[in-house]
Design a protein around this motif. Structure first.
Motif, PDB file in Angstrom:
ATOM      1  N   ASP A  16       0.828  -1.205   0.000  1.00  0.00           N
ATOM      2  CA  ASP A  16       0.000   0.000   0.000  1.00  0.00           C
ATOM      3  C   ASP A  16       0.867   1.261   0.000  1.00  0.00           C
ATOM      4  O   ASP A  16       0.591   2.214  -0.736  1.00  0.00           O
ATOM      5  N   ASP A  17       1.922   1.266   0.842  1.00  0.00           N
ATOM      6  CA  ASP A  17       2.819   2.434   0.900  1.00  0.00           C
ATOM      7  C   ASP A  17       3.478   2.687  -0.450  1.00  0.00           C
ATOM      8  O   ASP A  17       3.510   3.816  -0.935  1.00  0.00           O
ATOM      9  N   HIS A  74       2.486   1.619  -3.381  1.00  0.00           N
ATOM     10  CA  HIS A  74       1.455   1.979  -4.363  1.00  0.00           C
ATOM     11  C   HIS A  74       1.145   3.468  -4.274  1.00  0.00           C
ATOM     12  O   HIS A  74       1.034   4.163  -5.301  1.00  0.00           O
ATOM     13  N   ALA A  75       1.007   3.972  -3.061  1.00  0.00           N
ATOM     14  CA  ALA A  75       0.713   5.395  -2.871  1.00  0.00           C
ATOM     15  C   ALA A  75       1.842   6.262  -3.431  1.00  0.00           C
ATOM     16  O   ALA A  75       1.584   7.280  -4.093  1.00  0.00           O
ATOM     17  N   HIS A 114       1.902   6.297  -7.316  1.00  0.00           N
ATOM     18  CA  HIS A 114       0.786   6.986  -7.963  1.00  0.00           C
ATOM     19  C   HIS A 114       0.646   8.442  -7.532  1.00  0.00           C
ATOM     20  O   HIS A 114      -0.380   9.058  -7.769  1.00  0.00           O
ATOM     21  N   ASP A 115       1.689   8.979  -6.920  1.00  0.00           N
ATOM     22  CA  ASP A 115       1.716  10.384  -6.525  1.00  0.00           C
ATOM     23  C   ASP A 115       2.921  11.032  -7.214  1.00  0.00           C
ATOM     24  O   ASP A 115       4.053  10.857  -6.777  1.00  0.00           O
TER      25      ASP A 115
END
Length: 126
Positions: free
Chosen positions: A36-37, A39-40, A43-44
């Motif tokens: 999750d980390d 992925h964030a 995508h930023d």
């Protein structure tokens, strides 16, 4: 048999459990939280730009670097154990020590010395 039991996340070092699922392959494991980390971050665009060309250890203190060393060693040991499990799998499929050695770029004897279980590979000799 190759399992995820007793494995750690190769990124944060947390042990896998019912609450902390691990996924991965080739020895490396990653927990859902790290997925999750990452992925964030991926995508930023601003976060990606801020991290481009930098490494986490560039900003770590000496104490942080030292504290991370045991996690690095645990991950390395996990990968070594996985390599042994993989060779066990190959041997269960009757792949010869000669073929394993050839694949690794070493002699049959060197492969056997590195990977044969101390209890013995009773069904197959070097």
């Amino acid at each position: 048999m190759i399992t995820r039991e007793g494995k750690i996340c190769s990124f944060c070092g947390e042990p896998g459990s019912k609450d902390l699922q691990l996924v991965g392959g080739l020895g490396a494991q990653i927990c859902v939280s790290c997925v999750d980390d990452f992925h964030a971050i991926l995508h930023d665009p601003e976060e990606m730009a801020a991290r481009k060309g930098t490494f986490p250890w560039d900003t770590m203190s000496d104490a942080e670097l030292l504290a991370t060393l045991p996690q690095i060693m645990a991950s390395a040991e996990q990968n070594t154990a996985f390599a042994h499990e993989w060779v066990d799998l190959l041997r269960e499929r009757s792949i010869s020590w000669a073929e394993i050695g050839r694949t690794l770029g070493v002699s049959r004897q060197a492969a056997w010395e590195r990977f044969a279980r101390k209890g013995g590979d009773k069904t197959h000799t070097a």
